[in-house]
Design a protein around this motif. Structure first.
Motif, short mmCIF file in Angstrom:
data_model
loop_
_atom_site.label_atom_id
_atom_site.label_comp_id
_atom_site.label_asym_id
_atom_site.label_seq_id
_atom_site.Cartn_x
_atom_site.Cartn_y
_atom_site.Cartn_z
N VAL A 34 -120.93 41.36 89.00
CA VAL A 34 -119.96 42.01 88.11
C VAL A 34 -118.84 42.62 88.94
CG1 VAL A 34 -121.74 42.50 86.39
CG2 VAL A 34 -121.09 44.28 88.01
N THR A 35 -117.64 42.60 88.36
CA THR A 35 -116.46 43.11 89.07
C THR A 35 -115.38 43.48 88.07
OG1 THR A 35 -114.72 42.55 90.64
CG2 THR A 35 -115.64 40.74 89.38
N HIS A 36 -114.47 44.37 88.47
CA HIS A 36 -113.34 44.66 87.59
C HIS A 36 -112.11 43.86 88.04
CE1 HIS A 36 -113.16 47.76 90.83
NE2 HIS A 36 -111.95 47.24 90.92
N ASP A 37 -112.30 43.06 89.07
CA ASP A 37 -111.17 42.38 89.70
C ASP A 37 -111.26 40.88 89.42
OD1 ASP A 37 -109.35 41.18 91.34
OD2 ASP A 37 -110.14 42.05 93.22
N MET A 38 -110.35 40.39 88.61
CA MET A 38 -110.37 38.99 88.22
C MET A 38 -110.28 38.08 89.44
SD MET A 38 -110.84 37.05 85.71
CE MET A 38 -110.28 36.89 84.04
N GLY A 39 -109.52 38.53 90.46
CA GLY A 39 -109.38 37.74 91.68
C GLY A 39 -110.74 37.52 92.33
N GLU A 40 -111.54 38.57 92.38
CA GLU A 40 -112.86 38.44 92.97
C GLU A 40 -113.73 37.52 92.13
OE1 GLU A 40 -114.77 41.28 95.59
OE2 GLU A 40 -115.92 41.92 93.83
N ALA A 41 -113.57 37.63 90.80
CA ALA A 41 -114.36 36.77 89.91
C ALA A 41 -114.03 35.30 90.16
CB ALA A 41 -114.09 37.14 88.46
N PHE A 42 -112.73 35.03 90.31
CA PHE A 42 -112.34 33.65 90.60
C PHE A 42 -112.88 33.19 91.94
CE2 PHE A 42 -108.85 34.02 87.40
CZ PHE A 42 -109.17 32.89 86.67
N ALA A 43 -112.89 34.12 92.88
CA ALA A 43 -113.32 33.76 94.23
C ALA A 43 -114.81 33.45 94.29
CB ALA A 43 -112.98 34.89 95.19
N LEU A 44 -115.60 34.10 93.45
CA LEU A 44 -117.04 33.99 93.58
C LEU A 44 -117.70 33.11 92.53
CD1 LEU A 44 -117.99 37.73 94.36
CD2 LEU A 44 -117.52 35.89 95.99
N GLY A 45 -117.19 33.18 91.27
CA GLY A 45 -117.96 32.64 90.16
C GLY A 45 -117.88 31.13 90.01
N THR A 46 -119.00 30.51 89.62
CA THR A 46 -118.94 29.13 89.15
C THR A 46 -118.67 29.13 87.65
OG1 THR A 46 -121.33 29.13 88.79
CG2 THR A 46 -120.55 28.29 90.90
N ARG A 47 -118.92 30.29 87.04
CA ARG A 47 -118.59 30.49 85.64
C ARG A 47 -118.14 31.92 85.50
NH1 ARG A 47 -121.95 30.18 80.62
NH2 ARG A 47 -123.68 30.64 81.98
N LEU A 48 -117.19 32.16 84.58
CA LEU A 48 -116.65 33.50 84.42
C LEU A 48 -116.89 34.01 83.01
CD1 LEU A 48 -115.29 32.93 87.14
CD2 LEU A 48 -113.15 33.80 86.18
N GLY A 49 -117.21 35.29 82.93
CA GLY A 49 -117.31 35.92 81.61
C GLY A 49 -116.37 37.10 81.57
N VAL A 50 -115.69 37.29 80.44
CA VAL A 50 -114.82 38.46 80.30
C VAL A 50 -115.41 39.36 79.24
CG1 VAL A 50 -112.52 39.29 79.69
CG2 VAL A 50 -112.78 37.15 80.99
N LEU A 51 -115.73 40.59 79.63
CA LEU A 51 -116.36 41.54 78.73
C LEU A 51 -115.33 42.45 78.13
CD1 LEU A 51 -119.47 42.72 80.76
CD2 LEU A 51 -119.53 41.80 78.43
N SER A 52 -115.46 42.66 76.81
CA SER A 52 -114.56 43.58 76.15
C SER A 52 -115.25 44.15 74.93
CB SER A 52 -113.27 42.83 75.75
OG SER A 52 -112.41 43.71 75.07
N ALA A 53 -115.21 45.45 74.81
CA ALA A 53 -115.77 46.15 73.65
C ALA A 53 -117.19 45.70 73.33
CB ALA A 53 -114.86 45.96 72.43
N GLY A 54 -118.02 45.62 74.34
CA GLY A 54 -119.43 45.36 74.12
C GLY A 54 -119.78 43.91 73.86
N ARG A 55 -118.76 43.04 73.92
CA ARG A 55 -119.02 41.62 73.67
C ARG A 55 -118.36 40.78 74.76
NH1 ARG A 55 -119.79 39.68 68.74
NH2 ARG A 55 -120.54 41.16 67.15
N LEU A 56 -118.70 39.49 74.76
CA LEU A 56 -118.04 38.56 75.67
C LEU A 56 -116.80 38.01 74.97
CD1 LEU A 56 -120.95 36.53 77.25
CD2 LEU A 56 -119.21 37.79 78.49
N ALA A 57 -115.62 38.33 75.53
CA ALA A 57 -114.39 37.79 74.94
C ALA A 57 -114.23 36.32 75.32
CB ALA A 57 -113.18 38.59 75.42
N ALA A 58 -114.78 35.98 76.49
CA ALA A 58 -114.70 34.58 76.93
C ALA A 58 -115.82 34.31 77.89
CB ALA A 58 -113.35 34.32 77.60
N LEU A 59 -116.29 33.08 77.93
CA LEU A 59 -117.32 32.69 78.89
C LEU A 59 -117.09 31.21 79.18
CD1 LEU A 59 -119.98 33.45 80.39
CD2 LEU A 59 -121.19 32.59 78.39
N ALA A 60 -116.57 30.92 80.36
CA ALA A 60 -116.17 29.53 80.62
C ALA A 60 -116.00 29.29 82.11
CB ALA A 60 -114.85 29.24 79.89
#
Lengths: 511, 257
Positions: free
Chosen positions: B202-228
């Motif tokens: 988990v991270t608050h930095d999208m750059g780090e998420a891009f650098a590490l993840g094979t898949r990304l999830g964006v959390l917002s208001a207790g739900r996943l706004a995106a998972l791809a």
């Protein structure tokens, strides 16, 4: 120089006192660690249980140590007089610092570190043993350090209930106004506190450096040695064939206690335990009622008013009769009076009394406006003490009397810090310091005949004690007692030696 | 979605809701599947419940409703100690034990598992080498003698000591300077190529998420706004996702800074 001479002359007792002192403190702090650290862990984990415990320990800490020793005397099992009760008091004193520093040490563990342990799959115990306690260790050792230093000081007070140790010299020195004897106890006690502070400080630094303190084997060894000492000191001290002889904490009492003890030793096969130099009347009385003390010398007037709370009676025979009956009703037997009457006397400096022509308390009353009085705190409290005296003679002093330790009043008078005091009629310092006892011309002070008091249960078990102790009856007049006190307080002769000389001159007592 | 069949899911969230003890709702019926060997990077603002998700996986907390399944079994049914020892956890503030050397920190979980000393020692050296710390030079040092980046590496080594199938990372490289962080990202890929863990980061930095993840999830208001997959996220028009993308100084040319 006199000090070193004193240590050398008394080296066996002196080393024994140091050892006792040390064992008391080390055992008490060890027990406090064994109980306080787990309690601290509990208090940290469960504040609802822990907060009341810490609160209790806080309250205990605020009780003056002498008062705490007093409270404990009548308590069965843990109380009484001697090393056991002293250990309990010292333990209670050491508990708070250990408890508090354990809790604060645990609280200082950073939350992410604790969380890392949990997240890693540590059980509660593993977390405690591998993370929390090691991190709290410097704080806990700091607590042990405080507990030890406080304990060395508090242990000197333990002499008041017969636990021995260096405090015995301090009390004895104060009682006989002998600075050397005070220092003989106070200096080693202070050095001991410094040494404890220094060595535990060293441990604290080592603990902070995060290296193991000692091997597991050393820790187990030290732990079991401590447990052994604790067990020994907690074993009840009384057993068959023993008689405990006590005394209050002033010279005359110690001599008389030694006299009774020596006499019984020479004429019976009983083992005599000396609990000399106990505290005041209250300590001896409660110890006796608790069965921790079998025999000591009391004064009829003190028994009548301070122990049995009866109004003043001036007739000596009547006082004897009443007190004997009250003792009999409370399981004690009052034996033959020894002969002397250690009543209160009002004392002035000899030079003052002579230059102003004062010989009686009535004459003193006429000039009391110019005088500064100083009295022992017991005298100020007692019914037959200060307030009655003022009324009986119409005394009006220049200022309210200063309350001080009875044994310090003589010196204060001689040094001119006060102008009149109430002393014991038989005190050896009276002639040493050139003080004058004023005549009680209105017969205000009731009689204070010295009488041996023994627990009836003990007398029934060893009936031979009755005639042996009663053979002292009438043998010690005012002058004899004053001379023995003089030998102790002025000539600095040991009570044992004084008693030896006394018995030598009266061979009929030890046939 | 690019997912295999559900039997291969190592971790799955099934309609999980969680409320802080204070009462604030953090997760609201969240569902999520994480497959074997993938690295899921979850992005969100502070306080959105990222750490809560990791704590739920590690059973430091249990969901108020729904269930978290690890290897097909609900965390409520797992023995917490056994479960936690199958999961390596790199905490946000690293949480190295200050009174232990690097070697002892890394060896602490094997010690809990009662490994013998020789085996612990060789494993410690092995993982220290894996995270790029020369064992002889670091084994006997204390955490306070290390730089931030070195401490992070020790944290990762400690999490990997038991060779757990699952690795959780909470803002693992957040406190590092950009150069060290980039270096750690490269290290991460090197390590992951060798150990093939199922990783949730988990991270608050999208750059780090891009650098590490094979898949990304964006959390917002207790739900996943995106998972791809990263490319899909980068191309997303969803405003809740765009906030993070647009915050990047140079969204497409990155990987390293």
């Amino acid at each position: 120089m006199r000090l070193i001479e004193f240590w050398l002359n008394n080296r066996i007792q002196f080393l024994d006192a140091i050892l006792r002192h040390l064992i008391l403190v080390v055992t008490a702090v060890g027990l406090a660690a064994a109980v306080g650290i787990p309690l601290g862990v509990l208090a940290h984990r469960r504040p609802r249980i822990g907060n009341p415990i810490i609160w209790f320990a806080n309250v205990v800490q605020t009780i003056p140590s002498l008062a705490m020793f007093g409270f404990l005397i009548p308590v069965p099992l843990i109380g009484g007089i001697g090393a056991r009760a002293a250990l309990i008091v010292l333990f209670l004193y050491a508990l708070l610092p250990v408890l508090r520093t354990t809790v604060s040490g645990l609280e200082s563990v950073p939350p992410p570190v604790r969380e890392a342990g949990i997240a890693m799959g540590m059980t509660d115990r593993q977390l405690l043993g591998m993370v929390e306690l090691p991190l709290a260790r410097p704080s806990i050792i700091a607590g042990l350090r405080v507990a030890t230093v406080v304990g060395v000081g508090a242990a000197t007070i333990a002499a008041a209930i017969g636990a021995g140790g260096l405090g015995e010299y301090i009390f004895r020195g104060v009682a006989s106004v002998d600075g050397t004897v005070i220092l003989a106890g106070a200096i080693p006690a202070a050095l001991m506190a410094l040494a404890a502070d220094f060595s535990l400080g060293w441990f604290e630094r080592r603990a902070a450096s995060r290296r193991p303190l000692f091997g597991r084997r050393a820790a187990i060894l030290a732990g079991s040695a401590l447990a052994l000492i604790a067990v020994f000191s907690l074993i009840p001290e009384r057993s068959g064939g023993r008689i405990v002889v006590g005394s209050k904490n002033f010279t005359e009492q110690v001599i008389l206690g030694e006299l009774l003890a020596t006499l019984i030793e020479r004429r019976t096969d009983l083992e005599v335990v000396r609990k000399l130099n106990l505290g005041d009347t209250l300590v001896c009385e409660t110890a006796m009622r608790a069965g921790d003390l079998d025999l000591y010398v009391e004064y009829t007037g003190t028994a009548l008013m301070a122990i049995f709370k009866k109004p003043v009676i001036l007739d000596s025979a009547e006082v004897n009769r009443r007190v004997a009956a009250d003792y009999a009703a409370t399981g004690r037997t009052m034996l033959e009076p020894l002969g002397f009457n250690n009543t209160y006397v009002i004392l002035m400096r000899g030079a003052d009394a002579r230059s102003r022509g004062i010989a009686t308390i009535s004459q003193l009353a006429a000039i009391s406006r110019d005088l500064r009085p100083g009295f022992g705190s017991a005298f100020l409290d007692r019914e037959d003490g200060y307030s009655g005296l003022v009324t009986a003679y119409g005394l009006r002093f220049a200022e309210a009397p200063r309350a001080m330790d009875l044994s310090l009043t003589y010196r204060a008078l001689a040094d001119g810090q006060v102008d009149c005091i109430a002393g014991d009629a038989t005190n050896g310092l009276i002639s040493k310091l050139d003080l004058v006892a004023l005549e009680d011309d209105r017969h205000y002070f009731p009689p204070y005949m010295a009488v041996p008091v023994i627990r009836t249960e003990v007398l029934t078990r060893y009936p031979e004690l009755g005639p042996i102790i009663s053979s002292l009856g009438g043998m010690i007049g005012d002058d004899v007692m004053r001379r023995m006190n003089y030998q102790a307080d002025v000539e600095r002769i040991e009570p044992r030696e004084i008693v030896g000389r006394f018995l030598e001159r009266r061979p009929e007592l030890t046939p | 979605m690019s997912l295999e069949n559900s039997a291969a899911n190592v971790i799955s969230f099934d309609a999980v809701s969680y409320r802080y003890p204070g009462g604030e709702q953090v997760l609201d019926s969240l569902s999520l599947e994480i497959g074997l060997g993938e690295t899921l990077a979850l992005v969100g603002r502070s306080g959105v419940g990222k750490t809560t998700i990791l704590r739920l996986i590690n059973r430091l907390i249990l969901p108020d409703s729904g269930s978290v399944l690890i290897e097909g079994r609900s965390t409520a049914e797992w023995d917490p100690i056994r479960l936690r020892r199958r999961i390596g956890y790199v905490l946000q503030e690293v949480g190295l034990f200050p009174h232990m050397t690097v070697g002892e920190n890394v060896g602490v979980v094997p010690r809990l598992e009662a490994w013998d000393a020789a085996r612990i020692r060789s494993r410690v050296d092995e993982v220290l080498e894996l995270v790029g710390l020369e064992p002889a030079g670091y084994r006997d040092r204390y955490p306070h003698e290390l730089s931030g980046g070195q401490r992070q590496r020790v944290g990762v080594a400690r999490a990997l000591a038991l060779d757990p199938p699952i690795l959780l990372m909470d803002e693992p490289f957040g406190a590092l300077d950009p150069l060290t962080r980039a270096e750690m990202h490269r290290e991460f890929h090197r390590i992951q190529s060798r150990v093939r863990k199922t990783i949730v980061c988990v991270t608050h930095d999208m750059g780090e998420a891009f650098a590490l993840g094979t898949r990304l999830g964006v959390l917002s208001a207790g739900r996943l706004a995106a998972l791809a997959a990263p490319a899909e996220i980068a191309a997303s028009k969803d405003p809740e996702v765009r906030i993070f993308i647009d915050a990047l100084p140079n969204p497409f040319g990155r990987g390293d800074q």
